[in-house]
Scaffold this motif. Sequence first.
Motif, PDB file in Angstrom:
ATOM      1  N   LEU A   1       8.579   2.078  -7.419  1.00  0.00           N
ATOM      2  CA  LEU A   1       9.395   1.574  -6.296  1.00  0.00           C
ATOM      3  C   LEU A   1       9.265   0.298  -6.083  1.00  0.00           C
ATOM      4  O   LEU A   1       8.415  -0.267  -6.337  1.00  0.00           O
ATOM      5  CB  LEU A   1       9.046   2.192  -4.869  1.00  0.00           C
ATOM      6  N   SER A   2      10.303  -0.426  -5.921  1.00  0.00           N
ATOM      7  CA  SER A   2      10.715  -1.761  -5.394  1.00  0.00           C
ATOM      8  C   SER A   2      10.004  -1.864  -3.926  1.00  0.00           C
ATOM      9  O   SER A   2       9.892  -0.806  -3.080  1.00  0.00           O
ATOM     10  CB  SER A   2      11.786  -2.525  -5.580  1.00  0.00           C
ATOM     11  N   MET A   3       9.600  -3.277  -3.484  1.00  0.00           N
ATOM     12  CA  MET A   3       9.316  -3.317  -2.001  1.00  0.00           C
ATOM     13  C   MET A   3      10.654  -3.172  -1.085  1.00  0.00           C
ATOM     14  O   MET A   3      10.537  -2.440  -0.126  1.00  0.00           O
ATOM     15  CB  MET A   3       9.096  -4.688  -1.741  1.00  0.00           C
TER      16      MET A   3
ATOM     17  N   GLU B   1       0.726  -1.054  -0.097  1.00  0.00           N
ATOM     18  CA  GLU B   1       0.159  -0.034   0.223  1.00  0.00           C
ATOM     19  C   GLU B   1       0.877   1.059   0.008  1.00  0.00           C
ATOM     20  O   GLU B   1       0.543   2.239  -0.705  1.00  0.00           O
ATOM     21  CB  GLU B   1      -0.878  -0.092   1.028  1.00  0.00           C
ATOM     22  N   MET B   2       1.857   1.059   0.759  1.00  0.00           N
ATOM     23  CA  MET B   2       2.869   2.553   0.786  1.00  0.00           C
ATOM     24  C   MET B   2       3.611   2.463  -0.320  1.00  0.00           C
ATOM     25  O   MET B   2       3.721   3.739  -0.842  1.00  0.00           O
ATOM     26  CB  MET B   2       3.723   2.341   1.987  1.00  0.00           C
TER      27      MET B   2
ATOM     28  N   SER C   1       4.844   5.606  -5.106  1.00  0.00           N
ATOM     29  CA  SER C   1       5.124   5.803  -6.152  1.00  0.00           C
ATOM     30  C   SER C   1       4.265   6.896  -6.917  1.00  0.00           C
ATOM     31  O   SER C   1       4.925   7.264  -7.798  1.00  0.00           O
ATOM     32  CB  SER C   1       4.948   4.314  -7.043  1.00  0.00           C
ATOM     33  N   ALA C   2       3.167   6.911  -6.701  1.00  0.00           N
ATOM     34  CA  ALA C   2       2.416   8.003  -7.134  1.00  0.00           C
ATOM     35  C   ALA C   2       2.704   9.505  -6.856  1.00  0.00           C
ATOM     36  O   ALA C   2       2.842  10.349  -7.735  1.00  0.00           O
ATOM     37  CB  ALA C   2       0.585   7.608  -6.756  1.00  0.00           C
ATOM     38  N   ARG C   3       2.943   9.522  -5.445  1.00  0.00           N
ATOM     39  CA  ARG C   3       3.367  10.923  -4.974  1.00  0.00           C
ATOM     40  C   ARG C   3       4.739  11.382  -5.746  1.00  0.00           C
ATOM     41  O   ARG C   3       4.902  12.422  -5.936  1.00  0.00           O
ATOM     42  CB  ARG C   3       3.498  10.675  -3.640  1.00  0.00           C
TER      43      ARG C   3
ATOM     44  N   GLY D   1      12.717   7.494   6.388  1.00  0.00           N
ATOM     45  CA  GLY D   1      11.576   8.541   6.495  1.00  0.00           C
ATOM     46  C   GLY D   1      11.806   9.444   5.371  1.00  0.00           C
ATOM     47  O   GLY D   1      11.126  10.612   5.320  1.00  0.00           O
ATOM     48  N   MET D   2      12.441   9.143   4.547  1.00  0.00           N
ATOM     49  CA  MET D   2      12.579   9.723   3.216  1.00  0.00           C
ATOM     50  C   MET D   2      12.951   8.774   2.223  1.00  0.00           C
ATOM     51  O   MET D   2      13.145   7.914   2.381  1.00  0.00           O
ATOM     52  CB  MET D   2      13.793  10.680   3.494  1.00  0.00           C
ATOM     53  N   LEU D   3      13.128   9.714   0.838  1.00  0.00           N
ATOM     54  CA  LEU D   3      13.120   8.840  -0.297  1.00  0.00           C
ATOM     55  C   LEU D   3      13.988   9.696  -1.165  1.00  0.00           C
ATOM     56  O   LEU D   3      13.804  10.809  -1.511  1.00  0.00           O
ATOM     57  CB  LEU D   3      12.045   8.472  -1.155  1.00  0.00           C
ATOM     58  N   ARG D   4      15.128   9.105  -1.810  1.00  0.00           N
ATOM     59  CA  ARG D   4      15.821   9.669  -2.947  1.00  0.00           C
ATOM     60  C   ARG D   4      15.140   9.926  -4.089  1.00  0.00           C
ATOM     61  O   ARG D   4      14.920   8.842  -4.757  1.00  0.00           O
ATOM     62  CB  ARG D   4      17.288   9.183  -2.969  1.00  0.00           C
TER      63      ARG D   4
END
Length: 153
Positions: free
Chosen positions: A50-52, A37-38, A43-45, A62-65
């Motif tokens: 993204l992979s699992m 779900e996340m 991925s949409a945001r 708490g962040m994503l590159r």
Amino acid sequence: MVDLGHHTVDVAVVRQLMPLPASLNTFNLGTSRPLREMRAQLSARFERELSMVETDMAARAGMLRVAGCERPLPEHWDAPLRENGEALAARLVEEWGSGSNLDCILLGGGGAQEPRLSQAIHARFPHAFVVDDPQLAIARGYARLARRLGGAQ
């Protein structure tokens, strides 16, 4: 003992180093559903598939590159994990009641490293705690058992 796995959560009551057969149970409340779900939400945001594994790493950090920059995760990104933690804690209450007949509740498995899960359990069972290096706890337990059984021969 609670093993918080990717697909399932396995529980057992252990007395004198032996699991009680009637206490063994498995719940389909592992981390895979909330991570899926996340993954869809993130991925949409961030307009990026993204992979699992990437989703799990983003949840832990708490962040994503994204495009070479560290970006904080959006508000309420962790709702699936929180909901899963509450569902899991409620299921353990169904299984054990208050857990007052248990001296302690050990939380192991990779999911035990996720504070949203372990905190939900701890809120209902104050005597629950995450073991050291929970992802390898089961493997270490098997290694100790093998040494114990090997020494008995």
